[in-house]
Design a protein around this motif. Structure first.
Motif, PDB file in Angstrom:
ATOM      1  N   PRO A 100       6.421 -11.000  -2.227  1.00 50.46           N
ATOM      2  CA  PRO A 100       5.877  -9.919  -1.640  1.00 50.46           C
ATOM      3  C   PRO A 100       6.116  -8.575  -2.220  1.00 50.46           C
ATOM      4  CG  PRO A 100       8.145 -10.484  -0.593  1.00 50.46           C
ATOM      5  CD  PRO A 100       7.689 -11.283  -1.496  1.00 50.46           C
ATOM      6  N   LEU A 101       5.021  -7.810  -2.216  1.00 52.98           N
ATOM      7  CA  LEU A 101       5.126  -6.638  -2.737  1.00 52.98           C
ATOM      8  C   LEU A 101       4.567  -5.365  -1.749  1.00 52.98           C
ATOM      9  CD1 LEU A 101       2.705  -7.429  -5.859  1.00 52.98           C
ATOM     10  CD2 LEU A 101       5.191  -7.131  -5.861  1.00 52.98           C
ATOM     11  N   THR A 102       5.483  -4.419  -1.372  1.00 49.72           N
ATOM     12  CA  THR A 102       5.067  -3.199  -0.561  1.00 49.72           C
ATOM     13  C   THR A 102       5.309  -1.964  -1.386  1.00 49.72           C
ATOM     14  OG1 THR A 102       7.375  -3.258   0.382  1.00 49.72           O
ATOM     15  CG2 THR A 102       5.861  -4.633   1.586  1.00 49.72           C
ATOM     16  N   GLY A 103       4.855  -0.759  -0.563  1.00 45.74           N
ATOM     17  CA  GLY A 103       5.360   0.372  -1.193  1.00 45.74           C
ATOM     18  C   GLY A 103       4.663   0.549  -2.621  1.00 45.74           C
ATOM     19  N   ASP A 104       5.552   1.285  -3.426  1.00 45.94           N
ATOM     20  CA  ASP A 104       5.008   1.531  -4.772  1.00 45.94           C
ATOM     21  C   ASP A 104       4.698   0.203  -5.706  1.00 45.94           C
ATOM     22  OD1 ASP A 104       5.467   4.209  -4.370  1.00 45.94           O
ATOM     23  OD2 ASP A 104       7.372   4.367  -5.423  1.00 45.94           O
ATOM     24  N   ASP A 105       5.351  -0.782  -5.414  1.00 45.22           N
ATOM     25  CA  ASP A 105       5.010  -2.238  -6.013  1.00 45.22           C
ATOM     26  C   ASP A 105       3.506  -2.545  -5.610  1.00 45.22           C
ATOM     27  OD1 ASP A 105       7.544  -2.209  -7.450  1.00 45.22           O
ATOM     28  OD2 ASP A 105       8.470  -3.338  -5.635  1.00 45.22           O
ATOM     29  N   LEU A 106       3.294  -2.282  -4.161  1.00 45.25           N
ATOM     30  CA  LEU A 106       1.897  -2.884  -3.849  1.00 45.25           C
ATOM     31  C   LEU A 106       0.827  -1.864  -4.584  1.00 45.25           C
ATOM     32  CD1 LEU A 106       1.080  -3.439  -0.216  1.00 45.25           C
ATOM     33  CD2 LEU A 106      -0.217  -1.977  -1.766  1.00 45.25           C
ATOM     34  N   ALA A 107       1.405  -0.652  -4.614  1.00 40.60           N
ATOM     35  CA  ALA A 107      -0.098   0.581  -5.202  1.00 40.60           C
ATOM     36  C   ALA A 107      -0.063   0.026  -6.765  1.00 40.60           C
ATOM     37  CB  ALA A 107       0.557   1.840  -4.981  1.00 40.60           C
ATOM     38  N   ARG A 108       0.987  -0.463  -7.265  1.00 41.65           N
ATOM     39  CA  ARG A 108       0.727  -0.465  -8.746  1.00 41.65           C
ATOM     40  C   ARG A 108      -0.122  -1.735  -9.130  1.00 41.65           C
ATOM     41  NH1 ARG A 108       5.944   1.561  -9.562  1.00 41.65           N
ATOM     42  NH2 ARG A 108       6.941  -0.151  -8.975  1.00 41.65           N
TER      43      ARG A 108
END
Length: 196
Positions: free
Chosen positions: A6-14
């Motif tokens: 799962p990716l959230t926050g900055d990792d998601l945006a990247r």
């Protein structure tokens, strides 16, 4: 070996630019036949960047993103979907929207689809959501571009506990491959109750 996380926050945006490219590549195939547009993708995916409760579940082959599944609280899409849920008895603030799952063909059949749903449903439960829902395009069985031997994902979705929600239809417009103009397509919602 594929790693799903799962990716959230900055990792998601990247990863959103890679998600956009995957959406264009995977949705070119039946049944979506989507003539991709990176500018549209950037606008569409902005809602995931802006939502603190959004999630992208990424499937990685090494450092390369080969698949992704997205999700947000249904309120993030209420303008698109409010009418579809009006007479269903399901309050939108109790639903987590599992927006899309895209996976390159070479990586299918290895359990990634289940992992995509497992992680989005776990995220939805952590947010206190009682239901998970998604929608899929409805194409006529006699559509000229339907591949011979095509098997829809309905069986997979049903095994996951999802059922079509009667009367819950939305419309989205996009340009099919080779078409000059966008046309509206019906999208059927599927839903399941999330057990605690």
């Amino acid at each position: 070996m594929i790693k799903v996380r799962p990716l959230t926050g900055d990792d998601l945006a990247r990863v959103l630019p890679d998600v956009a490219r995957l959406r264009i590549e995977v949705f070119r195939a039946w049944p979506y036949l989507y003539e991709g547009d990176l500018a549209y993708e950037e606008r569409y995916l902005q809602s995931y960047r802006e939502s603190e409760q959004a999630i992208v579940v990424g499937a990685f082959d090494g450092a390369r993103l080969v698949g992704a599944a997205t999700g947000t609280p249904m309120e993030d899409h209420v303008e698109d979907f409010a009418r579809a849920f009006e007479d269903t008895g399901y309050p939108v603030d109790e639903i987590f929207y599992c927006a899309e799952s895209v996976l390159l063909p070479a990586y299918r059949g290895q359990g990634v689809g289940h992992a995509f749903f497992d992680q989005r449903e776990a995220h939805a439960r952590a947010l206190g959501r009682r239901f998970a829902a998604f929608c899929g395009v409805v194409r006529p069985n006699d559509h000229p571009d339907r591949p011979e031997g095509y098997v829809p994902l309905d069986g997979f979705w049903r095994r996951r506990g999802y059922r079509p929600l009667a009367g819950a239809l939305a419309e989205f417009s996009w340009k099919d491959i080779g078409e000059a103009e966008q046309t509206a397509k019906p999208m059927q919602f599927w839903i399941r109750k999330l057990e605690p």
